[in-house]
Scaffold this motif. Structure first.
Motif, short mmCIF file in Angstrom:
data_model
loop_
_atom_site.label_atom_id
_atom_site.label_comp_id
_atom_site.label_asym_id
_atom_site.label_seq_id
_atom_site.Cartn_x
_atom_site.Cartn_y
_atom_site.Cartn_z
N LYS A 1 -5.21 -0.20 4.40
CA LYS A 1 -6.13 0.04 3.30
C LYS A 1 -5.74 1.26 2.46
O LYS A 1 -6.04 1.31 1.27
N ASP A 2 -5.07 2.23 3.08
CA ASP A 2 -4.71 3.44 2.33
C ASP A 2 -3.30 3.38 1.75
O ASP A 2 -2.78 4.40 1.27
N LEU A 3 -2.67 2.21 1.76
CA LEU A 3 -1.31 2.10 1.24
C LEU A 3 -1.29 2.28 -0.27
O LEU A 3 -2.04 1.63 -1.00
N ASP A 4 -0.41 3.16 -0.75
CA ASP A 4 -0.24 3.38 -2.18
C ASP A 4 1.14 2.87 -2.58
O ASP A 4 2.15 3.52 -2.30
N PRO A 5 1.22 1.70 -3.22
CA PRO A 5 2.53 1.13 -3.59
C PRO A 5 3.38 2.09 -4.42
O PRO A 5 4.60 2.07 -4.32
N ALA A 6 2.74 2.92 -5.23
CA ALA A 6 3.49 3.82 -6.11
C ALA A 6 4.36 4.80 -5.34
O ALA A 6 5.36 5.30 -5.87
N LYS A 7 4.00 5.08 -4.09
CA LYS A 7 4.80 6.00 -3.28
C LYS A 7 6.07 5.35 -2.74
O LYS A 7 6.97 6.03 -2.25
N GLU A 8 6.10 4.01 -2.79
CA GLU A 8 7.27 3.23 -2.36
C GLU A 8 7.67 3.52 -0.91
O GLU A 8 8.84 3.59 -0.57
N THR A 9 6.66 3.67 -0.08
CA THR A 9 6.89 3.89 1.35
C THR A 9 6.33 2.74 2.18
O THR A 9 6.11 2.87 3.38
#
Length: 249
Positions: free
Chosen positions: A64-72
């Motif tokens: 739920k806390d995944l941020d695609p912009a961080k590309e991790t």
């Protein structure tokens, strides 16, 4: 009596399961690149599967806390025989679907320099799929070769930063610093390669205001036809150099 080890055959298939934070965008993107949707389910839980040639990509729910912009988000390696052909196929598909190759933001494909051994696709959820040529040298020094000196070492380090660490900003800083500290006394062809790299990276990083500066210095250098070819091969898009290296008559 046969043991379990006797029954194991070396014919396993490993399929990566990637995090998917943007299902609709992911389906649209891989379809645009020519992949078939082998399975699509959004409820009661997310599961997507795509196929292209012998390649399979499967997606499951993202944290739920995944941020695609961080590309991790995650990723996988795809070993192929001729990496250039794959890059050409995907960029051509992008041009058909989007009118251009996607080289910034999400999703995107990294630039491919002639002779390079890898490139990456970053999907809408921030996963990185790295295509690698099977015969890529195994003795690569990912921090830049310590056997090189001066601007030669700077060029090698910038290449590693661009193609293996996918860090355009660090590559730009390395070349910018290298030209200030190492250009004096360096061969003209090495200066030209560094300037060509700076021009390409300036465009990629929205620093186009510095391109005339690098271009004027590039134009002032005297290069043989063979050296011009070296310079053009150092960048992924030699067309960016045309205003500063007009075709020879």
């Amino acid at each position: 009596m046969p043991t379990n080890a006797d029954r194991i055959q070396p014919n396993e298939t490993v399929v990566p399961l990637l995090h998917c934070a943007a299902p609709e965008e992911t389906v649209a993107f891989w379809r645009a690149l020519g992949f078939e949707v082998a399975f699509e389910q959004l409820k009661p839980y997310l599961y997507l599967a795509f196929t292209w040639s012998g390649l399979q990509l499967h997606y499951g729910p993202a944290p739920k806390d995944l941020d695609p912009a961080k590309e991790t988000s995650g990723g996988c390696l795809v070993m192929v025989d001729e990496v250039a052909a794959y890059h050409a196929a995907f960029t051509e598909a992008m041009r058909r679907s989007y009118g251009r190759a996607l080289v910034k933001g999400l999703p995107r494909v990294t630039r491919y320099r002639t002779g390079a051994s890898r490139f990456s696709i970053v999907d809408p959820s921030g996963n990185t799929i790295v295509f690698i040529q099977r015969d890529e040298p195994k003795d690569l020094e990912y921090g830049g070769s310590t056997d090189l000196q001066g601007l030669t070492r700077v060029l090698d380090n910038a290449r590693i930063l661009r193609e293996f660490k996918m860090d355009d900003r660090a590559a730009y800083r390395a070349l910018d610093s290298g030209m200030r500290r190492r250009a004096e006394g360096a061969p003209a062809v090495e200066q030209a390669m560094a300037l060509a790299g700076l021009i390409e990276l300036s465009v990629a990083l929205d620093k186009a205001d510095r391109v005339p500066e690098w271009g004027a210095r590039l134009r002032a250098l005297s290069l043989t036809p063979a050296q011009r070819t070296q310079v053009e091969q150092y960048v992924a898009d030699p067309a960016l150099l045309t205003p500063w290296m007009p075709p020879q008559r």
